[in-house]
Design a protein around this motif. Sequence first.
Motif, PDB file in Angstrom:
ATOM      1  N   ALA B 239      -4.711 104.511 -79.134  1.00  0.00           N
ATOM      2  CA  ALA B 239      -5.034 104.204 -80.534  1.00  0.00           C
ATOM      3  C   ALA B 239      -6.525 104.380 -80.813  1.00  0.00           C
ATOM      4  N   GLY B 240      -7.341 104.231 -79.770  1.00  0.00           N
ATOM      5  CA  GLY B 240      -8.787 104.408 -79.937  1.00  0.00           C
ATOM      6  C   GLY B 240      -9.171 105.776 -80.440  1.00  0.00           C
ATOM      7  N   GLN B 241      -8.342 106.770 -80.135  1.00  0.00           N
ATOM      8  CA  GLN B 241      -8.626 108.134 -80.587  1.00  0.00           C
ATOM      9  C   GLN B 241      -8.566 108.217 -82.108  1.00  0.00           C
ATOM     10  N   MET B 242      -7.544 107.594 -82.682  1.00  0.00           N
ATOM     11  CA  MET B 242      -7.412 107.599 -84.133  1.00  0.00           C
ATOM     12  C   MET B 242      -8.584 106.834 -84.756  1.00  0.00           C
ATOM     13  N   GLU B 243      -8.966 105.718 -84.136  1.00  0.00           N
ATOM     14  CA  GLU B 243     -10.062 104.919 -84.685  1.00  0.00           C
ATOM     15  C   GLU B 243     -11.372 105.675 -84.616  1.00  0.00           C
ATOM     16  N   ALA B 244     -11.605 106.352 -83.481  1.00  0.00           N
ATOM     17  CA  ALA B 244     -12.846 107.113 -83.347  1.00  0.00           C
ATOM     18  C   ALA B 244     -12.893 108.212 -84.404  1.00  0.00           C
ATOM     19  N   ALA B 245     -11.754 108.875 -84.615  1.00  0.00           N
ATOM     20  CA  ALA B 245     -11.702 109.940 -85.623  1.00  0.00           C
ATOM     21  C   ALA B 245     -11.958 109.364 -87.011  1.00  0.00           C
ATOM     22  N   LYS B 246     -11.327 108.234 -87.286  1.00  0.00           N
ATOM     23  CA  LYS B 246     -11.528 107.608 -88.593  1.00  0.00           C
ATOM     24  C   LYS B 246     -12.970 107.160 -88.777  1.00  0.00           C
ATOM     25  N   SER B 247     -13.579 106.649 -87.696  1.00  0.00           N
ATOM     26  CA  SER B 247     -14.950 106.158 -87.820  1.00  0.00           C
ATOM     27  C   SER B 247     -15.915 107.295 -88.164  1.00  0.00           C
TER      28      SER B 247
END
Lengths: 252, 342
Positions: B239-247
């Motif tokens: 899930a961190g991948q999606m968060e990093a992309a969103k950030s």
Amino acid sequence: MIELVDVVKRFNDFTAVDRVSLKIDKGEKIVIIGPSGSGKTTLLRMINFLETIDSGRMFLEGREAGYRRDKKGRLVMEKQDVICGLRSEIGMVFQHFHLFPHMTALQNVMEGPVTVKKQPREEARRIALDLLGKVGLLDKKDTYPAFLSGGQKQRVAIARALAMKPMLMLFDEPTSALDPELVGEVFTAIKQLAEEGMTMVIVTHQMGFAREMADRVIFMDEGRFILQGNPGDVFSHSMDNARVKAFLQKVL
Amino acid sequence: MEVGTKRPGVLKGALGLCFFLLLVPAAALAQPDPYEILASATREANSGNIGAALKAYLKVPAPEPGEDGGAFVRSRMEAAKICFSTAEYKNSASLCEEILSLYPENLEARNLMKQVTVAQTPKWVRFLKDMGTYFPTLLRASGMTILLVLITMAVSPVAGLFIALARISRIRSISWFFWCYIWVFRGTPLLLQLFFIYYGLPPLGITLSPFTAAVLGLGLNYSAYLAEIIRGAIESIDAGQMEAAKSLGMTYWQAMRRIIVPQTYKRLVPPVGNEFIALIKDTALVSTIAMVELMRAADQIFNTTFNIFILMQAAMIYLAMTSIFTVSFRKLEDRLGVYENR
């Protein structure tokens, strides 16, 4: 620059952030400390809209940002494009780096500007190389994250966030996942950034770091700010507060 | 074909031959009408008395030079056929030779001789010969199998990806609709789906060619399977991948396209490879809706030759195809994993 007023975040019946207000001024370096589960990370994620606030208000440059009220008067997050615009102004560095594993260090740094800002590849590349040079990883530009050390990964992650030219940088325990001997290189990079005048909020357990570079230290516990002020004051008054004292004795 | 004998096998041509030898002089003396003997023998044969018929046929005398040999040829021919049908190939052959010694051009006798020769060659020699004869037919039919596999391989991953994204969509109705789609197409036999599309739709006014029906059936079925595999792969990405992309300010779709989906490729290769190997074999099912592909061709040849080697040959071709897939998917997986430290 950014202001949070009485923000609340609940996870089911657990209140992670409990009516917290925080004003971040341009160029300010804020360090948030506190035991785990105290709401530090949640607060940071709320600033970047990765968590939705349940109540309270958020202001950006004096204007309410990110949320509106629906017909029933409930607080809802703005549409995706608004939020994405806000996020692109705020850089975030994660405890576990979250580098994109299928991209080289250079591609990681270029990704934001190229995909989000539609920057021409050549320009993005120039900026990315410049940033990798700044964090001392120019020679690793074509290396995939899996082949980098933890410290190197975190420095690439910092460069990746900086490539978006954010006005604010958020660091969520940037050294907690690192071996002790790798902590220094990441701190050096953050310190260098601080010296350049970047506004930043850092969640950390490294007290030395907090003391050294914070303009303001906030001690958080059970979703509230227990103590805040300049590092000297907070650490000298820490003995007055039983909870702060207990925490500091544990981590120092 | 050699079917079960209808009379005791002891009464063989040897006996028949004795009769024949005895009767020749007698017949020459009595001069009975050969056509009458032939007619009575035919009556025996028609009433199912094969043994009696055979004896009677052999009573027809050989014609003197210049005489009409019609009854003789007919009777020997019928006797030869009876012997052939009871697998007495040697007698059958000697009866044919009798005809051919008088009338070397007789086509019927020649043909039967040929059949006797074929019947007397060992089965495995015949089977091996068949393999050479029919292999090109099988190869040509494999072309259709390969075509079906390639089309399904091109269509179903793309459709599967969109269905997977629809399944994880937060829009309830879309997610629900594709849940139903997967539920139906993954939960019923492909064979039934093919039947439904090919035989079931025409009464509703939709008539499809076997090829269209086959492509549609395989495509719909495999898209459903691949959708679930792809959904699993997407959800397995940290899930961190999606968060990093969103950030970084990416939208959901930008994050999917640039960050999440590309990371699934390597993880998808083993399960998708598995599906494609199953697909090669599943194409055999379209033989039931009038498509001529490898299985159907093999089945048709097998039904005329009863040659087990034809089926083995078809198996070999299937194995060759699946082996190529196994090896190339292994290579692809390694290539897609270059960014992993292993």
